[in-house]
Enzyme design. Structure first.
Site, PDB file in Angstrom:
ATOM      1  N   SER A  13       0.936  -1.153   0.086  1.00 18.87           N
ATOM      2  CA  SER A  13       0.027   0.288  -0.007  1.00 18.87           C
ATOM      3  C   SER A  13       0.793   1.124  -0.001  1.00 18.87           C
ATOM      4  O   SER A  13       0.358   2.259  -0.500  1.00 18.87           O
ATOM      5  CB  SER A  13      -0.871   0.126   1.407  1.00 18.87           C
ATOM      6  OG  SER A  13      -0.097  -0.111   2.557  1.00 18.87           O
ATOM      7  N   TYR A  44      -4.316   0.760   4.225  1.00 23.35           N
ATOM      8  CA  TYR A  44      -5.126  -0.323   3.922  1.00 23.35           C
ATOM      9  C   TYR A  44      -5.935  -0.677   5.211  1.00 23.35           C
ATOM     10  O   TYR A  44      -6.708  -1.528   5.269  1.00 23.35           O
ATOM     11  CB  TYR A  44      -4.523  -1.520   3.103  1.00 23.35           C
ATOM     12  CG  TYR A  44      -4.183  -1.307   1.838  1.00 23.35           C
ATOM     13  CD1 TYR A  44      -4.815  -0.254   0.975  1.00 23.35           C
ATOM     14  CD2 TYR A  44      -3.559  -2.493   1.362  1.00 23.35           C
ATOM     15  CE1 TYR A  44      -4.433  -0.492  -0.293  1.00 23.35           C
ATOM     16  CE2 TYR A  44      -3.284  -2.443  -0.260  1.00 23.35           C
ATOM     17  CZ  TYR A  44      -3.773  -1.277  -1.098  1.00 23.35           C
ATOM     18  OH  TYR A  44      -3.668  -1.531  -2.468  1.00 23.35           O
ATOM     19  N   CYS A  76       2.538  -7.355   1.807  1.00 22.61           N
ATOM     20  CA  CYS A  76       1.489  -6.470   2.396  1.00 22.61           C
ATOM     21  C   CYS A  76       0.657  -7.368   3.365  1.00 22.61           C
ATOM     22  O   CYS A  76       0.051  -8.170   2.531  1.00 22.61           O
ATOM     23  CB  CYS A  76       0.820  -5.426   1.718  1.00 22.61           C
ATOM     24  SG  CYS A  76      -0.596  -4.479   2.575  1.00 22.61           S
ATOM     25  N   THR A  78      -1.844  -6.857   5.257  1.00 22.61           N
ATOM     26  CA  THR A  78      -3.252  -6.352   5.187  1.00 22.61           C
ATOM     27  C   THR A  78      -3.998  -6.710   4.012  1.00 22.61           C
ATOM     28  O   THR A  78      -5.118  -7.187   3.687  1.00 22.61           O
ATOM     29  CB  THR A  78      -3.305  -5.050   5.476  1.00 22.61           C
ATOM     30  OG1 THR A  78      -2.549  -4.633   6.705  1.00 22.61           O
ATOM     31  CG2 THR A  78      -4.649  -4.250   5.787  1.00 22.61           C
ATOM     32  N   CYS A 191       3.219  -6.106   9.734  1.00 23.75           N
ATOM     33  CA  CYS A 191       2.827  -5.142   8.776  1.00 23.75           C
ATOM     34  C   CYS A 191       4.063  -4.911   8.505  1.00 23.75           C
ATOM     35  O   CYS A 191       5.135  -4.594   9.258  1.00 23.75           O
ATOM     36  CB  CYS A 191       2.175  -4.039   9.483  1.00 23.75           C
ATOM     37  SG  CYS A 191       2.203  -2.471   8.254  1.00 23.75           S
ATOM     38  N   HIS A 193       5.448  -2.284   7.074  1.00 27.16           N
ATOM     39  CA  HIS A 193       5.948  -1.191   7.482  1.00 27.16           C
ATOM     40  C   HIS A 193       6.875  -0.907   8.537  1.00 27.16           C
ATOM     41  O   HIS A 193       7.674   0.045   8.952  1.00 27.16           O
ATOM     42  CB  HIS A 193       4.973  -0.143   7.847  1.00 27.16           C
ATOM     43  CG  HIS A 193       4.227   0.642   6.540  1.00 27.16           C
ATOM     44  ND1 HIS A 193       3.640  -0.291   5.506  1.00 27.16           N
ATOM     45  CD2 HIS A 193       4.109   1.874   5.563  1.00 27.16           C
ATOM     46  CE1 HIS A 193       3.124   0.647   4.543  1.00 27.16           C
ATOM     47  NE2 HIS A 193       3.599   1.845   4.688  1.00 27.16           N
TER      48      HIS A 193
END
Ligand code: DGL
Length: 263
Positions: A13, A44, A76, A78, A191, A193
């Site tokens: 995302s 997301y 990702c 999610t 996640c 990130h």
């Protein structure tokens, strides 16, 4: 003259997939990559499941047509936990490598039996995540911690902004559980990130834990799906980064350059 091998497409995302791309580059230096960030849809974490599923499947219709990759890495949690099965059903000719919460390795490694999963609210809600816990961690106490803010904080942090320690503490605090003389010893970074903040997490953690980042395992899986020639030919030169918004800002473009990507 032999044809240039097809690239590997890496999708997230936002900038989280870069934590996976850096491992992919180490393990598959023979391939070019295309990095795709659906920044128009970011974050997301708060999307409804049906809407996100439809968005990701539609986007891949366009991406596969335009770039004809050898393998796609959905970097990702999610997106993959909601759309992985639909992607494989919609594009059966493509090989997809997914990212799911690393609950199995966490359950194998924990000594205290208290494991936490730090993720977006979407990933925490997923049936997929519950099934992973039932299948691989039924003997553990798994605490699911969904954060609405951490993905944005990671984006800001990696762009050089300062994030207050207290704000991060508030997001990770729920991961640290003490119960009957035991305490959490593993936190799954579910996640892509979050590994950008791993050093901050370590510094702010109330006690030391193992932070599991699945990036290397994902890269190993991707490597196993790529058809490589017997002779090693590393590839050089920048790879493209595509932003669905169509206009990444200056800081984002500079960040991409640092990862050998041209936006
Ligand atoms: N990087 C994504 C993940 O692994 C999600 C970030 C977001 O868009 O909320 O789940």
């Amino acid at each position: 003259m032999t044809a240039e091998p097809k690239p590997i497409l890496v999708f997230d995302s936002g900038i989280g997939g870069l934590t996976v791309l850096r491992e992919l580059r180490v393990l598959i230096p023979e391939r070019h990559f295309i990095y795709v960030a659906d920044d128009a849809g970011f974050p997301y974490g708060g999307w409804g499941e049906a809407e996100l599923n439809a968005r990701v499947v539609d986007l891949f219709g366009v991406l596969l047509q335009a770039h004809d990759p050898e393998v796609c890495v959905i970097a990702c949690n999610t997106a993959f936990t909601v759309a992985g099965a639909a992607l494989r059903a919609a594009y059966p000719q493509m090989r997809f490598v997914g990212t799911v919460p690393a609950i199995k390795p966490a359950a194998e490694r924990t000594r205290s039996g208290l494991v936490s999963v730090l993720a977006t609210p979407g990933t925490v809600r997923r049936a997929y995540t519950r099934e992973l816990i039932q299948s691989f961690a039924s003997q553990c106490d798994v605490c699911l911690v969904g954060s609405h803010r951490l993905a944005r904080m990671a984006e800001a942090y990696i762009r050089g902004e300062t994030i207050a320690d207290d704000d991060i503490r508030a997001e990770i605090g729920g991961c640290f559980v003490e119960e009957g003389g035991r305490r959490t010893d593993i936190v799954v970074l579910a996640c892509t990130h979050y590994p950008f903040l791993a050093n901050v997490f370590r510094r702010l953690a109330p006690w030391p834990v193992d932070w599991i980042d699945p990036a290397e395992a994902i890269a190993r899986r991707a490597r196993s799906l790529v058809t490589l020639p017997a002779t090693f030919t590393p590839i050089s030169g920048p790879d493209p980064a595509i932003f669905t918004s169509g206009h990444p800002d200056f800081t984002t473009r500079r960040l991409m350059q640092g990862f050998g990507l041209t936006a």
